[in-house]
Design a protein around this motif. Structure first.
Motif, mmCIF file in Angstrom:
data_model
loop_
_atom_site.group_PDB
_atom_site.id
_atom_site.type_symbol
_atom_site.label_atom_id
_atom_site.label_comp_id
_atom_site.label_asym_id
_atom_site.label_seq_id
_atom_site.Cartn_x
_atom_site.Cartn_y
_atom_site.Cartn_z
ATOM 1 N N SER A 291 0.733 -1.408 0.017
ATOM 2 C CA SER A 291 -0.026 -0.001 -0.002
ATOM 3 C C SER A 291 0.759 1.305 0.108
ATOM 4 C CB SER A 291 -0.856 -0.045 1.389
ATOM 5 O OG SER A 291 -0.196 -0.055 2.399
ATOM 6 N N GLN A 292 2.106 1.044 0.207
ATOM 7 C CA GLN A 292 3.021 2.049 0.111
ATOM 8 C C GLN A 292 4.451 1.731 -0.080
ATOM 9 O OE1 GLN A 292 1.976 3.393 4.179
ATOM 10 N NE2 GLN A 292 4.237 3.801 4.385
ATOM 11 N N ASP A 293 5.508 2.591 -0.338
ATOM 12 C CA ASP A 293 6.656 2.122 -0.463
ATOM 13 C C ASP A 293 7.244 1.460 0.560
ATOM 14 O OD1 ASP A 293 10.085 3.938 -0.822
ATOM 15 O OD2 ASP A 293 9.073 2.003 -1.541
ATOM 16 N N ILE A 294 7.889 0.192 0.403
ATOM 17 C CA ILE A 294 8.769 -0.608 1.402
ATOM 18 C C ILE A 294 9.821 -0.768 1.051
ATOM 19 C CG2 ILE A 294 6.500 -1.468 2.364
ATOM 20 C CD1 ILE A 294 7.104 -4.027 0.966
ATOM 21 N N GLY A 295 10.372 -0.315 -0.105
ATOM 22 C CA GLY A 295 11.766 -0.615 -0.488
ATOM 23 C C GLY A 295 12.063 -2.075 -0.815
ATOM 24 N N ASN A 296 12.921 -2.731 -0.406
ATOM 25 C CA ASN A 296 13.267 -3.959 -0.709
ATOM 26 C C ASN A 296 12.764 -5.021 0.593
ATOM 27 O OD1 ASN A 296 13.885 -3.909 -3.247
ATOM 28 N ND2 ASN A 296 16.016 -3.595 -2.637
ATOM 29 N N TRP A 297 12.125 -4.410 1.759
ATOM 30 C CA TRP A 297 11.660 -4.927 2.832
ATOM 31 C C TRP A 297 10.667 -5.898 2.728
ATOM 32 C CZ3 TRP A 297 15.211 -4.578 6.580
ATOM 33 C CH2 TRP A 297 16.235 -3.634 6.583
ATOM 34 N N LEU A 298 10.924 -7.117 1.906
ATOM 35 C CA LEU A 298 9.806 -8.116 1.713
ATOM 36 C C LEU A 298 10.392 -9.561 1.683
ATOM 37 C CD1 LEU A 298 6.907 -8.031 0.101
ATOM 38 C CD2 LEU A 298 8.210 -9.405 -1.128
ATOM 39 N N ALA A 299 9.564 -10.326 2.239
ATOM 40 C CA ALA A 299 9.934 -11.788 2.333
ATOM 41 C C ALA A 299 8.637 -12.469 1.786
ATOM 42 C CB ALA A 299 10.455 -12.072 3.943
ATOM 43 N N TRP A 300 9.248 -13.793 1.395
ATOM 44 C CA TRP A 300 8.114 -14.616 0.930
ATOM 45 C C TRP A 300 8.333 -15.978 1.664
ATOM 46 C CZ3 TRP A 300 4.143 -13.642 -2.423
ATOM 47 C CH2 TRP A 300 4.409 -12.692 -3.458
ATOM 48 N N TYR A 301 7.340 -16.452 2.230
ATOM 49 C CA TYR A 301 7.232 -17.877 2.999
ATOM 50 C C TYR A 301 6.382 -18.877 2.178
ATOM 51 C CZ TYR A 301 8.853 -14.725 6.643
ATOM 52 O OH TYR A 301 9.641 -13.716 7.456
#
Lengths: 106, 117
Positions: free
Chosen positions: A26-36
């Motif tokens: 919903s907004q900029d999170i940069g590269n702060w993302l994971a997948w499980y």
């Protein structure tokens, strides 16, 4: 709170097929993302972190990518052991998860 | 190898409390925070909070303030979560997970908490 909209909610695919799951932040999170990955009756397992980095021991057929605030998980050649549910998670501000994608064999 | 071993399933009555545990092994316990995550069929995965296993400092998701209390016993490498004033909406599987650079790299097996009269 940052919302993570994951799609599709469910997906049916054949063995060896390419599978793509997406998450829209919903907004900029940069590269702060994971997948499980969560197999039936088991705990989630980390697949990808920092949007594109493969966690230890994860097969190379899994990959992550980013385009702006849209993130994708790709399975290059679906295997039977890949069946389960997949979740994205943002770590930019607190921690929130996408709604999940249930992946089944066609 | 890194393991997080959680306590067994709980059946509790509305209005009561439960305390579940998460025993860590295979690494230096105080080097990583422990997070807690709730999973339900309807709401998916929800972040509850974390505890700094060295200092005992805590952070709670606003939604779980007053509901969850996180504690730690360094001597036994065990983290605890107490859930109070239970309602049927607290029925869920609760996971502990090791927090490594903002991601959850190891998870416990989960504890099913059922709230029913």
């Amino acid at each position: 709170d940052i919302q993570m909209t994951q799609s599709p909610a469910s997906l049916s695919a054949s063995l060896e097929e390419i599978v793509t799951i997406t998450c829209q932040a919903s907004q900029d999170i940069g590269n702060w993302l994971a997948w499980y990955q969560q197999k039936p009756g088991k705990s989630p397992q980390l697949l990808i972190y920092d949007a594109t980095s493969l966690a230890d021991g994860v097969p190379s057929r899994f990959s992550g990518s980013r385009s702006g605030t849209q993130y994708s998980l790709k399975i290059s050649r679906l295997q039977v052991e890949d069946i389960g549910s997949y979740y994205c998670q943002q770590a930019h501000s607190n921690w929130t998860f996408g709604g999940g994608t249930k992946l089944e064999l066609k | 190898q890194v393991q997080l071993q959680q306590s067994g399933a709980e059946l509790a009555k509305p209005g009561s409390s439960v305390k579940i545990s998460c025993k860590a092994s295979g690494y230096t316990f105080t080097s990583y925070d422990i997070s807690w995550i709730k999973q339900t069929t309807g709401q998916g995965l929800e972040y509850i909070g974390y505890i700094n296993t060295g200092s005992g400092g805590t952070y709670y998701n606003e939604k779980f303030k007053g509901k969850a209390t996180l504690t730690v016993d360094k001597s036994s490498s065990t983290a605890f979560m107490q859930l109070s004033s239970l309602t049927p909406e607290d029925t869920a599987v609760y996971y502990c997970a090791r927090l490594a650079s903002d991601y959850f790299d190891y998870w416990g097996q989960g504890v099913m908490v059922t709230v029913s009269s």
